[in-house]
Scaffold this motif. Sequence first.
Motif, PDB file in Angstrom:
ATOM      1  N   THR A 257      34.161  43.874  38.860  1.00 40.26           N
ATOM      2  CA  THR A 257      34.364  44.065  37.635  1.00 40.26           C
ATOM      3  C   THR A 257      35.941  44.100  37.028  1.00 40.26           C
ATOM      4  O   THR A 257      36.538  44.517  37.704  1.00 40.26           O
ATOM      5  CB  THR A 257      33.443  45.248  37.238  1.00 40.26           C
ATOM      6  OG1 THR A 257      34.473  46.579  37.701  1.00 40.26           O
ATOM      7  CG2 THR A 257      32.233  45.468  37.647  1.00 40.26           C
ATOM      8  N   THR A 258      36.133  43.316  35.933  1.00 43.53           N
ATOM      9  CA  THR A 258      37.387  43.167  35.399  1.00 43.53           C
ATOM     10  C   THR A 258      37.545  43.642  33.942  1.00 43.53           C
ATOM     11  O   THR A 258      38.559  43.272  33.543  1.00 43.53           O
ATOM     12  CB  THR A 258      37.685  41.729  35.738  1.00 43.53           C
ATOM     13  OG1 THR A 258      37.244  41.156  34.616  1.00 43.53           O
ATOM     14  CG2 THR A 258      37.684  41.220  36.904  1.00 43.53           C
ATOM     15  N   ALA A 259      36.640  44.064  33.307  1.00 43.85           N
ATOM     16  CA  ALA A 259      36.636  44.169  31.924  1.00 43.85           C
ATOM     17  C   ALA A 259      37.461  45.388  31.386  1.00 43.85           C
ATOM     18  O   ALA A 259      37.518  46.632  31.532  1.00 43.85           O
ATOM     19  CB  ALA A 259      35.268  44.612  31.459  1.00 43.85           C
ATOM     20  N   LEU A 260      38.333  45.213  30.502  1.00 42.45           N
ATOM     21  CA  LEU A 260      39.404  46.135  29.830  1.00 42.45           C
ATOM     22  C   LEU A 260      39.561  45.805  28.550  1.00 42.45           C
ATOM     23  O   LEU A 260      39.500  44.720  27.800  1.00 42.45           O
ATOM     24  CB  LEU A 260      40.838  45.775  30.538  1.00 42.45           C
ATOM     25  CG  LEU A 260      41.053  46.374  31.997  1.00 42.45           C
ATOM     26  CD1 LEU A 260      42.340  45.698  32.668  1.00 42.45           C
ATOM     27  CD2 LEU A 260      40.852  47.692  32.047  1.00 42.45           C
ATOM     28  N   ILE A 261      39.765  46.908  27.694  1.00 49.28           N
ATOM     29  CA  ILE A 261      40.063  46.832  26.302  1.00 49.28           C
ATOM     30  C   ILE A 261      41.426  47.286  26.117  1.00 49.28           C
ATOM     31  O   ILE A 261      41.410  48.983  26.156  1.00 49.28           O
ATOM     32  CB  ILE A 261      39.012  47.524  25.272  1.00 49.28           C
ATOM     33  CG1 ILE A 261      37.473  46.733  25.551  1.00 49.28           C
ATOM     34  CG2 ILE A 261      39.285  47.350  23.829  1.00 49.28           C
ATOM     35  CD1 ILE A 261      36.218  47.655  24.849  1.00 49.28           C
ATOM     36  N   PRO A 262      42.490  46.690  25.589  1.00 43.63           N
ATOM     37  CA  PRO A 262      43.545  47.262  25.262  1.00 43.63           C
ATOM     38  C   PRO A 262      43.782  48.675  24.460  1.00 43.63           C
ATOM     39  O   PRO A 262      43.196  48.535  23.596  1.00 43.63           O
ATOM     40  CB  PRO A 262      44.507  46.262  24.901  1.00 43.63           C
ATOM     41  CG  PRO A 262      43.917  44.944  25.228  1.00 43.63           C
ATOM     42  CD  PRO A 262      42.491  45.306  25.309  1.00 43.63           C
ATOM     43  N   GLY A 263      44.222  49.694  24.932  1.00 40.81           N
ATOM     44  CA  GLY A 263      44.332  50.864  24.188  1.00 40.81           C
ATOM     45  C   GLY A 263      43.165  51.726  24.425  1.00 40.81           C
ATOM     46  O   GLY A 263      43.076  52.786  23.548  1.00 40.81           O
ATOM     47  N   ARG A 264      42.011  51.240  25.175  1.00 37.09           N
ATOM     48  CA  ARG A 264      40.927  52.159  25.023  1.00 37.09           C
ATOM     49  C   ARG A 264      40.234  52.348  26.340  1.00 37.09           C
ATOM     50  O   ARG A 264      40.799  51.446  27.139  1.00 37.09           O
ATOM     51  CB  ARG A 264      39.896  51.388  24.072  1.00 37.09           C
ATOM     52  CG  ARG A 264      40.340  51.095  22.497  1.00 37.09           C
ATOM     53  CD  ARG A 264      38.958  50.642  21.644  1.00 37.09           C
ATOM     54  NE  ARG A 264      37.999  51.795  21.628  1.00 37.09           N
ATOM     55  CZ  ARG A 264      36.919  51.463  20.992  1.00 37.09           C
ATOM     56  NH1 ARG A 264      36.910  50.298  20.232  1.00 37.09           N
ATOM     57  NH2 ARG A 264      35.968  52.352  20.719  1.00 37.09           N
ATOM     58  N   PRO A 265      39.382  53.204  26.667  1.00 43.50           N
ATOM     59  CA  PRO A 265      38.885  53.359  27.874  1.00 43.50           C
ATOM     60  C   PRO A 265      38.230  52.120  28.403  1.00 43.50           C
ATOM     61  O   PRO A 265      37.676  51.579  27.575  1.00 43.50           O
ATOM     62  CB  PRO A 265      38.019  54.704  27.923  1.00 43.50           C
ATOM     63  CG  PRO A 265      38.588  55.119  26.784  1.00 43.50           C
ATOM     64  CD  PRO A 265      38.960  54.302  25.954  1.00 43.50           C
ATOM     65  N   ALA A 266      38.122  51.897  29.690  1.00 41.32           N
ATOM     66  CA  ALA A 266      37.293  50.462  30.242  1.00 41.32           C
ATOM     67  C   ALA A 266      35.738  50.572  29.761  1.00 41.32           C
ATOM     68  O   ALA A 266      35.335  51.674  29.796  1.00 41.32           O
ATOM     69  CB  ALA A 266      37.556  50.206  31.387  1.00 41.32           C
ATOM     70  N   PRO A 267      35.096  49.633  29.239  1.00 37.99           N
ATOM     71  CA  PRO A 267      33.581  49.683  28.976  1.00 37.99           C
ATOM     72  C   PRO A 267      32.852  50.166  30.355  1.00 37.99           C
ATOM     73  O   PRO A 267      33.402  49.430  31.436  1.00 37.99           O
ATOM     74  CB  PRO A 267      33.507  48.529  28.400  1.00 37.99           C
ATOM     75  CG  PRO A 267      34.528  47.297  29.101  1.00 37.99           C
ATOM     76  CD  PRO A 267      35.797  48.393  29.104  1.00 37.99           C
ATOM     77  N   ARG A 268      31.917  50.728  30.061  1.00 37.46           N
ATOM     78  CA  ARG A 268      31.096  51.125  31.505  1.00 37.46           C
ATOM     79  C   ARG A 268      30.163  49.931  31.421  1.00 37.46           C
ATOM     80  O   ARG A 268      29.269  49.715  30.415  1.00 37.46           O
ATOM     81  CB  ARG A 268      30.077  52.120  31.130  1.00 37.46           C
ATOM     82  CG  ARG A 268      29.256  52.580  31.928  1.00 37.46           C
ATOM     83  CD  ARG A 268      30.000  53.032  33.518  1.00 37.46           C
ATOM     84  NE  ARG A 268      31.182  53.791  33.362  1.00 37.46           N
ATOM     85  CZ  ARG A 268      31.396  54.961  33.337  1.00 37.46           C
ATOM     86  NH1 ARG A 268      30.291  55.649  33.339  1.00 37.46           N
ATOM     87  NH2 ARG A 268      32.648  55.548  33.600  1.00 37.46           N
ATOM     88  N   LEU A 269      30.008  48.938  32.481  1.00 37.97           N
ATOM     89  CA  LEU A 269      29.165  47.960  32.435  1.00 37.97           C
ATOM     90  C   LEU A 269      28.027  48.229  33.750  1.00 37.97           C
ATOM     91  O   LEU A 269      27.053  47.472  33.656  1.00 37.97           O
ATOM     92  CB  LEU A 269      30.115  46.906  33.292  1.00 37.97           C
ATOM     93  CG  LEU A 269      31.079  46.307  32.423  1.00 37.97           C
ATOM     94  CD1 LEU A 269      31.975  45.141  33.081  1.00 37.97           C
ATOM     95  CD2 LEU A 269      30.818  45.922  31.004  1.00 37.97           C
ATOM     96  N   ILE A 270      28.282  49.205  34.516  1.00 37.37           N
ATOM     97  CA  ILE A 270      27.338  49.394  35.589  1.00 37.37           C
ATOM     98  C   ILE A 270      26.886  50.972  35.622  1.00 37.37           C
ATOM     99  O   ILE A 270      27.990  51.586  35.971  1.00 37.37           O
ATOM    100  CB  ILE A 270      27.882  48.997  36.969  1.00 37.37           C
ATOM    101  CG1 ILE A 270      27.980  47.277  36.898  1.00 37.37           C
ATOM    102  CG2 ILE A 270      26.524  49.124  37.993  1.00 37.37           C
ATOM    103  CD1 ILE A 270      28.485  46.707  38.026  1.00 37.37           C
ATOM    104  N   SER A 271      25.877  51.240  35.539  1.00 37.29           N
ATOM    105  CA  SER A 271      25.283  52.761  35.503  1.00 37.29           C
ATOM    106  C   SER A 271      24.956  53.079  36.764  1.00 37.29           C
ATOM    107  O   SER A 271      24.628  52.309  37.827  1.00 37.29           O
ATOM    108  CB  SER A 271      24.332  52.821  34.386  1.00 37.29           C
ATOM    109  OG  SER A 271      23.070  52.294  35.097  1.00 37.29           O
TER     110      SER A 271
END
Length: 373
Positions: A257-271
Amino acid sequence: MRIAVLKELAEGETRVAATPETVKKFIGLGADVAVESGAGEQASIADADYSAAGASVGSRADALQGANIILAIQGPDPKGLSGFADGAWLAAGLNPFGERARVDEYAKLGLEALAMEFMPRITRAQSMDILSSQANLAGYKAVLIAANAYGRAFPMMMTAAGTVSAAKAFVMGVGVAGLQAIATARRLGAQVSATDVRAATKEQIMSLGAKPIFVETVAGIEGEGAGGYATEMSDEYKAAQAELVSSHIAKQDIVITTALIPGRPAPRLISDAQLATMRSGSVIVDMAAESGGNVEGSVSGEAKRIHGVTVIGAKNIAALMPADTSALFSRNLFNFLSAFWDKDAGKPVLDEEIGNAVRLTQGGKVVNERLLG
């Protein structure tokens, strides 16, 4: 013009912001270069190599004395900075959102702090982009980390005793790191699939021989998000994406998993519930663990066993390959400073577009709009 290269003091940081190659190039521009003793040791660069390239090598105080530009990988502790010239530049990866108090201290010291991770995603700045250069190698290394933790082979192997099936690898987030992860997993012989919220990445995934896994019922982002990054998606898209991932992830052996949003917490992809559907012995490498994690339960710098799945919270993967990542990072810095080098002034003079993007502090104040908004 005096350039100081500091030894990294952060725990686990092995990289260095200049190599003998870039030292020679800076001297060729007319600069004097001073390197803190031991700065390149963990990147396999000896003090003698810097001396041979023309740099002076000494203590931190020696390196900083009269420095006009300070180069580092991570933002140094302000308490250890003194003796530099008035208005000196500090160019490094400064983590402005995560280390805002430190940015304020740089302003108080009179430093002009330049955050290299704020480099705009424009054509002429590509060679200056530390995020891309470091992510490229990190995506490669993430797959090797997964392979090392996975108790089976990646490629299909046919033997007299029977056939070993190829591992199934799933890459979530197809930026620079994700693309390199796809390519590496493919080279190792895995069956690779990948997903992203940006529809434009589908073609890139296919070009690497992987299978694109995309939500078709709800529109994602047709092109790139702001600055080339993905942006926050609608609740409807998130629900559709979660359903798609749930049906696909249960069949996977390796997930990156590599997802990032600059300036915000990383999005939750896997629960946690999705983890529970995966095969025992599967491996997940969460490359966003330092920003909160894409995977529920992942912890930065730790490997945890959750529902029989090894979840590795990656931390500063680039530091695991210090020789190569230092070479690329240092070239990014040189490309940045040399692009604006004014021969008559004997120093770099930033233009408005890139200068305003990377400059955090100036004249004793925080001036970057992204930190003031």
